[in-house]
Design a protein around this motif. Structure first.
Motif, short mmCIF file in Angstrom:
data_model
loop_
_atom_site.label_atom_id
_atom_site.label_comp_id
_atom_site.label_asym_id
_atom_site.label_seq_id
_atom_site.Cartn_x
_atom_site.Cartn_y
_atom_site.Cartn_z
N GLU A 53 6.94 25.44 19.82
CA GLU A 53 6.76 26.61 20.67
C GLU A 53 6.07 26.24 21.98
OE1 GLU A 53 3.29 26.59 17.70
OE2 GLU A 53 5.39 25.99 17.79
N ILE A 54 5.44 25.08 22.03
CA ILE A 54 4.77 24.60 23.24
C ILE A 54 5.53 23.42 23.84
CG2 ILE A 54 2.60 23.64 24.15
CD1 ILE A 54 1.20 25.13 21.85
N GLY A 55 6.22 22.69 22.99
CA GLY A 55 7.01 21.57 23.46
C GLY A 55 6.33 20.23 23.35
N HIS A 197 -7.17 24.01 25.71
CA HIS A 197 -5.85 24.18 26.30
C HIS A 197 -5.59 25.56 26.89
CE1 HIS A 197 -4.44 20.29 24.74
NE2 HIS A 197 -5.08 20.59 23.62
N GLY A 198 -6.55 26.48 26.77
CA GLY A 198 -6.37 27.80 27.35
C GLY A 198 -5.89 28.84 26.36
N ALA A 199 -6.00 30.12 26.78
CA ALA A 199 -5.68 31.23 25.90
C ALA A 199 -4.21 31.29 25.55
CB ALA A 199 -6.12 32.55 26.55
N GLY A 200 -3.32 30.96 26.50
CA GLY A 200 -1.89 31.04 26.24
C GLY A 200 -1.46 30.11 25.12
N VAL A 201 -1.92 28.87 25.14
CA VAL A 201 -1.57 27.91 24.09
C VAL A 201 -2.17 28.35 22.76
CG1 VAL A 201 -1.89 25.54 23.30
CG2 VAL A 201 -1.28 25.98 25.67
N VAL A 205 -0.17 29.15 19.22
CA VAL A 205 -0.48 28.55 17.92
C VAL A 205 -0.77 29.64 16.89
CG1 VAL A 205 -2.09 27.07 16.67
CG2 VAL A 205 -1.31 26.41 18.96
N SER A 206 -1.53 30.66 17.28
CA SER A 206 -1.88 31.72 16.34
C SER A 206 -0.65 32.50 15.90
CB SER A 206 -2.92 32.67 16.95
OG SER A 206 -2.35 33.44 17.99
N ARG A 207 0.29 32.70 16.83
CA ARG A 207 1.52 33.39 16.45
C ARG A 207 2.30 32.58 15.42
NH1 ARG A 207 1.69 34.69 21.99
NH2 ARG A 207 3.13 32.96 22.41
N ARG A 208 2.34 31.27 15.60
CA ARG A 208 3.04 30.41 14.64
C ARG A 208 2.35 30.48 13.27
NH1 ARG A 208 6.39 25.82 15.04
NH2 ARG A 208 7.09 25.38 12.90
N LEU A 209 1.03 30.60 13.28
CA LEU A 209 0.28 30.69 12.04
C LEU A 209 0.30 32.09 11.43
CD1 LEU A 209 -2.92 28.66 13.04
CD2 LEU A 209 -1.10 27.92 11.50
#
Length: 340
Positions: A53-55, A197-201, A205-209
């Motif tokens: 999702e981040i690449g 890495h900032g709020a966006g990253v 990650v949280s969405r994936r979890l």
């Protein structure tokens, strides 16, 4: 019970932002006899996986152990095939082992590895009873830390030089971070990703979890959730509505009216379900939105403050300094899009 996050404003000099990093930040987890598999799984999920999702992978992640074969908690399974303890000497972030029996001292080789890492400036992380490992190594003396509520009295009696903060999810004391319990390992892990890495990253990650993107470090460890009487008392509808209208001058009374309850009842529900107050929740959501706007390229501080509902540039600057340890311009330089 404090509502502000137990965060330290300082950011260690060895923590480069992604734009400045020449090599992936190396996270090493020490696994020792009777370590808990849950925390091991949390660290692997947050720090060890490639992120489609981040690449890219966010960290160079590895496990190490003082023995070739390590029996995990209650003999659930035996871990083999990981690096030796010498791998801890190359860690930028070292996550120390926990154990179910906090009265059993850690082996000297593990404590020495923790001390060496601390001496050379590595970031140290203790999850759940891992705070005992850090304290045994002597790196928590005079520092702020937390531990699981079940062991708070024992911890305080054994390590009086540590400034124990009870009933919080995690404590960020700059280069030493501790999480209170097993599930709080995910909260602290996402906090570290957000810090690096900032709020966006971190949100990706949280969405994936499928896990909450941000539970504040100062939130209490145990939140009462009584079985609700009908009608449903869930805050989910009003929270979703508020998140869509953060730019509006929302007040606690506005939220209470939306939920069709009195402000006092709303306060009680926030305390019971989220462990915080409506105003503190609003402020954190608005700050998170401001960070996302900056990461997406918003350059005018006044515009970011207005669109996030924080009102003034001065208020935005004060909140970012307090909660992120960075000014808006420094946050943009570290986490914003690259200059064209």
């Amino acid at each position: 019970m404090p509502q502000d996050s137990s965060h330290h404003d300082a950011r260690p000099s060895h923590q480069p932002g992604p734009a400045q990093a020449s090599a992936p930040h190396r996270v090493v987890v020490i696994v020792d006899e009777s370590s808990n598999p849950f925390e091991l799984g949390c660290t692997t999920e947050v720090f060890g996986l490639h992120r489609p999702e981040i690449g890219r992978a966010l960290y160079d992640f590895r496990l190490c152990s003082p023995e070739p074969s390590t029996l995990m908690r209650d003999g659930f399974f035996t871990l083999t095939g990981v690096a030796g303890l010498e791998a801890a000497d190359a860690a930028d972030t070292l996550i120390v082992p926990n154990r179910p029996d906090v009265d059993v001292p850690r082996r000297p080789a593990v404590l020495d590895a923790v001390r060496r890492a601390h001496a050379r400036g590595a970031r140290l992380v203790g999850l759940c009873s891992g705070a005992f490992t850090l304290a045994e190594a002597g790196v928590l003396d005079g520092r702020r830390a937390t531990a699981h509520w079940q062991w708070a009295d024992s911890f305080r009696a054994r390590f009086p030089a540590v400034r124990l903060e009870e009933n919080v999810l995690f404590v960020d004391d700059g280069d030493v971070l501790t999480a209170a319990g097993s599930a709080a390992a995910l909260d602290l892990g996402l906090h570290i990703v957000r810090r690096d890495h900032g709020a966006g990253v971190a949100n990706a990650v949280s969405r994936r979890l499928v896990f909450a993107a941000h539970r504040d470090g100062g939130q209490q460890q145990f939140i009462e959730r009584p079985v609700p009487d009908l009608p449903d008392e869930s805050l989910a509808p009003v929270l979703a509505w508020a998140q869509e209208h953060l730019e509006m001058p929302l007040t606690v009374s506005d939220l209470a009216a939306r939920a069709a309850v009195s402000p006092a009842t709303l306060h009680r529900r926030f305390r019971a379900q989220l462990g915080t107050t409506p105003l503190a929740w609003l402020t954190r959501e608005r700050l998170a939105l401001a960070c996302r706007l900056i990461e997406r390229g918003a350059t005018q501080v006044e515009t970011v403050a207005r669109r996030s509902g924080l009102g003034s540039a001065a208020n935005l600057r004060a909140l970012m300094r307090r909660e992120r340890g960075l000014t808006p311009s420094a946050y943009r330089q570290r986490f914003g899009p690259p200059a064209k």
